[in-house]
Motif scaffolding. Structure first.
Motif, mmCIF file in Angstrom:
data_model
loop_
_atom_site.group_PDB
_atom_site.id
_atom_site.type_symbol
_atom_site.label_atom_id
_atom_site.label_comp_id
_atom_site.label_asym_id
_atom_site.label_seq_id
_atom_site.Cartn_x
_atom_site.Cartn_y
_atom_site.Cartn_z
ATOM 1 N N VAL A 34 -13.228 -2.377 -4.657
ATOM 2 C CA VAL A 34 -11.788 -2.291 -4.381
ATOM 3 C C VAL A 34 -11.489 -3.072 -3.105
ATOM 4 O O VAL A 34 -12.146 -2.875 -2.075
ATOM 5 N N PHE A 35 -10.518 -3.970 -3.193
ATOM 6 C CA PHE A 35 -10.095 -4.761 -2.037
ATOM 7 C C PHE A 35 -8.626 -4.455 -1.746
ATOM 8 O O PHE A 35 -7.795 -4.468 -2.662
ATOM 9 N N LYS A 36 -8.305 -4.214 -0.473
ATOM 10 C CA LYS A 36 -6.917 -3.954 -0.067
ATOM 11 C C LYS A 36 -6.537 -4.915 1.059
ATOM 12 O O LYS A 36 -7.263 -5.032 2.047
ATOM 13 N N SER A 37 -5.396 -5.579 0.877
ATOM 14 C CA SER A 37 -4.959 -6.536 1.887
ATOM 15 C C SER A 37 -3.470 -6.837 1.700
ATOM 16 O O SER A 37 -2.969 -6.838 0.573
ATOM 17 N N GLU A 38 -2.799 -7.100 2.801
ATOM 18 C CA GLU A 38 -1.390 -7.484 2.735
ATOM 19 C C GLU A 38 -1.216 -8.850 2.078
ATOM 20 O O GLU A 38 -0.148 -9.163 1.556
ATOM 21 N N LYS A 39 -2.286 -9.656 2.109
ATOM 22 C CA LYS A 39 -2.209 -11.007 1.555
ATOM 23 C C LYS A 39 -2.591 -11.068 0.080
ATOM 24 O O LYS A 39 -2.549 -12.142 -0.527
ATOM 25 N N LEU A 40 -2.974 -9.938 -0.476
ATOM 26 C CA LEU A 40 -3.306 -9.906 -1.897
ATOM 27 C C LEU A 40 -2.029 -9.924 -2.723
ATOM 28 O O LEU A 40 -1.194 -9.021 -2.613
ATOM 29 N N ASN A 41 -1.876 -10.924 -3.553
ATOM 30 C CA ASN A 41 -0.663 -11.056 -4.357
ATOM 31 C C ASN A 41 -0.996 -11.717 -5.693
ATOM 32 O O ASN A 41 -2.167 -11.934 -6.018
ATOM 33 N N SER A 85 -2.675 -4.174 -8.258
ATOM 34 C CA SER A 85 -1.574 -3.221 -8.077
ATOM 35 C C SER A 85 -1.088 -3.311 -6.633
ATOM 36 O O SER A 85 -1.696 -3.976 -5.794
ATOM 37 N N PHE A 86 0.011 -2.613 -6.376
ATOM 38 C CA PHE A 86 0.578 -2.657 -5.032
ATOM 39 C C PHE A 86 0.900 -1.242 -4.559
ATOM 40 O O PHE A 86 1.261 -0.379 -5.353
ATOM 41 N N MET A 87 0.748 -1.023 -3.265
ATOM 42 C CA MET A 87 1.019 0.278 -2.680
ATOM 43 C C MET A 87 1.843 0.102 -1.407
ATOM 44 O O MET A 87 1.871 -0.980 -0.811
ATOM 45 N N ASP A 88 2.528 1.169 -1.006
ATOM 46 C CA ASP A 88 3.367 1.105 0.196
ATOM 47 C C ASP A 88 2.514 0.864 1.435
ATOM 48 O O ASP A 88 1.413 1.392 1.577
ATOM 49 N N ASN A 89 3.034 0.059 2.330
ATOM 50 C CA ASN A 89 2.352 -0.230 3.583
ATOM 51 C C ASN A 89 2.885 0.697 4.672
ATOM 52 O O ASN A 89 4.058 0.627 5.038
ATOM 53 N N ASP A 90 2.031 1.569 5.194
ATOM 54 C CA ASP A 90 2.449 2.535 6.210
ATOM 55 C C ASP A 90 2.440 1.953 7.621
ATOM 56 O O ASP A 90 2.871 2.619 8.572
ATOM 57 N N SER A 132 3.724 -4.123 10.565
ATOM 58 C CA SER A 132 3.450 -5.203 9.625
ATOM 59 C C SER A 132 4.746 -5.797 9.083
ATOM 60 O O SER A 132 5.767 -5.102 8.947
ATOM 61 N N GLU A 133 4.699 -7.079 8.757
ATOM 62 C CA GLU A 133 5.871 -7.750 8.191
ATOM 63 C C GLU A 133 5.999 -7.491 6.692
ATOM 64 O O GLU A 133 7.061 -7.714 6.114
ATOM 65 N N SER A 134 4.928 -7.017 6.075
ATOM 66 C CA SER A 134 4.943 -6.764 4.636
ATOM 67 C C SER A 134 5.164 -5.280 4.356
ATOM 68 O O SER A 134 4.618 -4.418 5.038
ATOM 69 N N ASP A 135 5.972 -5.001 3.334
ATOM 70 C CA ASP A 135 6.245 -3.611 2.954
ATOM 71 C C ASP A 135 5.188 -3.044 2.006
ATOM 72 O O ASP A 135 5.135 -1.837 1.793
ATOM 73 N N VAL A 136 4.384 -3.922 1.417
ATOM 74 C CA VAL A 136 3.389 -3.463 0.448
ATOM 75 C C VAL A 136 2.002 -4.036 0.769
ATOM 76 O O VAL A 136 1.880 -5.025 1.490
#
Length: 271
Positions: free
Chosen positions: A88-95, A137-142, A146-150
């Motif tokens: 599993v990889f999580k990153s704001e730049k994953l799109n 998939s996308f999840m909320d960014n807490d 950060s400039e990204s919401d997800v």
């Protein structure tokens, strides 16, 4: 990448051939020197006792020798294992751009490829007989700074794969780890988790390394979990190793630690 579907069988045959050759040489020696052996039976007996004592001393004191014995048994008995891997990889730049780049790269790997599913969020492909399932998939960014919401979440799954012990070794080293390296390079810096699970057809062949002086036939149940310090600088999280009577599992935060854990605990090489 090339598969080695029968190479494991060749290695098993080679091991048995070595044993047969050694047995034949011993038999030939006894036949040729039977008179000398009878005349000097006390010397021969002392030599045999010394060799047997050296064997058991090495077995009790040398960890490398201990591993060699267990690994040789696993190969000779052609042990079969079933394994699965989840990353599993999580990153704001994953799109979606990253996901499409990943799909294009997977299409280029191997000699035989077959795509089963392809959507904006799911991709399932078989590469030289190895099934790989990808999900975006996308999840909320807490993180309020950060400039990204997800946050993008990429899930990679290689479901249950059944193979002999030796073929599993070759497959992981020559195919699976390189594929994960490709994926890691495409994703870039991210919060990663790797889970690798192994189920042995029979009792864990190396359980004697964890439970000494107890016959594996007398072990009703066994479970052990412990941490190992990561070998990668900057990675503070420890690898979690789980050992059961018929199972072996690793949870790591980086691919290098996963590869080291597989080599050390599944293939008994180093560490």
């Amino acid at each position: 990448m090339k598969r080695f579907p029968i190479f494991g069988s060749y290695l098993t045959i080679i091991y048995w051939l070595i044993i047969v050759i050694l047995f034949s040489l011993v038999t030939l020696f006894i036949t040729l020197y039977i008179s000398w052996i009878i005349k000097n039976w006390t010397t021969v007996l002392s030599a045999i006792v010394t060799l047997v004592g050296a064997y058991f001393t090495l077995k009790d004191t040398s960890r490398k020798f201990y591993r060699f014995i267990y690994k040789t048994k696993a190969i000779l008995l052609n042990r079969r294992v079933a394994w699965s891997l989840n990353a599993v990889f999580k990153s704001e730049k994953l799109n979606h751009f990253t996901f499409n780049k990943l799909k294009d790269r997977l299409r280029e790997l191997g000699e035989r490829r077959e795509i089963f599913v392809e959507t904006d969020y799911d991709f399932a492909i078989q590469i030289d007989g190895l099934n790989i399932k990808c999900n975006l998939s996308f999840m909320d960014n807490d993180n309020i700074f950060s400039e990204s919401d997800v946050i993008g979440k990429l899930n990679i799954l290689i479901p249950d794969y059944h193979a002999p012990y030796v073929e599993t070794n070759l497959l992981l080293q020559n195919e699976v780890i390189p594929i994960l390296n490709e994926i890691t390079n495409i994703v870039g810096y991210s919060d990663a988790d790797f889970n690798f699970d192994v189920i042995f057809k029979d009792t864990h062949p190396f359980i004697g390394m964890y439970v000494k002086n107890i016959s594996k036939n007398n072990i009703v149940a066994f479970s052990c979990e412990y941490k190992e310090t990561s070998t990668v600088k900057g990675i503070k999280d420890n690898s979690l190793i789980s050992v059961g009577k018929q199972s072996l599992s690793f949870h790591t935060k980086d691919l290098h630690s996963l590869s080291k854990a597989i080599d050390k605990h599944l293939f008994l090489s180093g560490g």
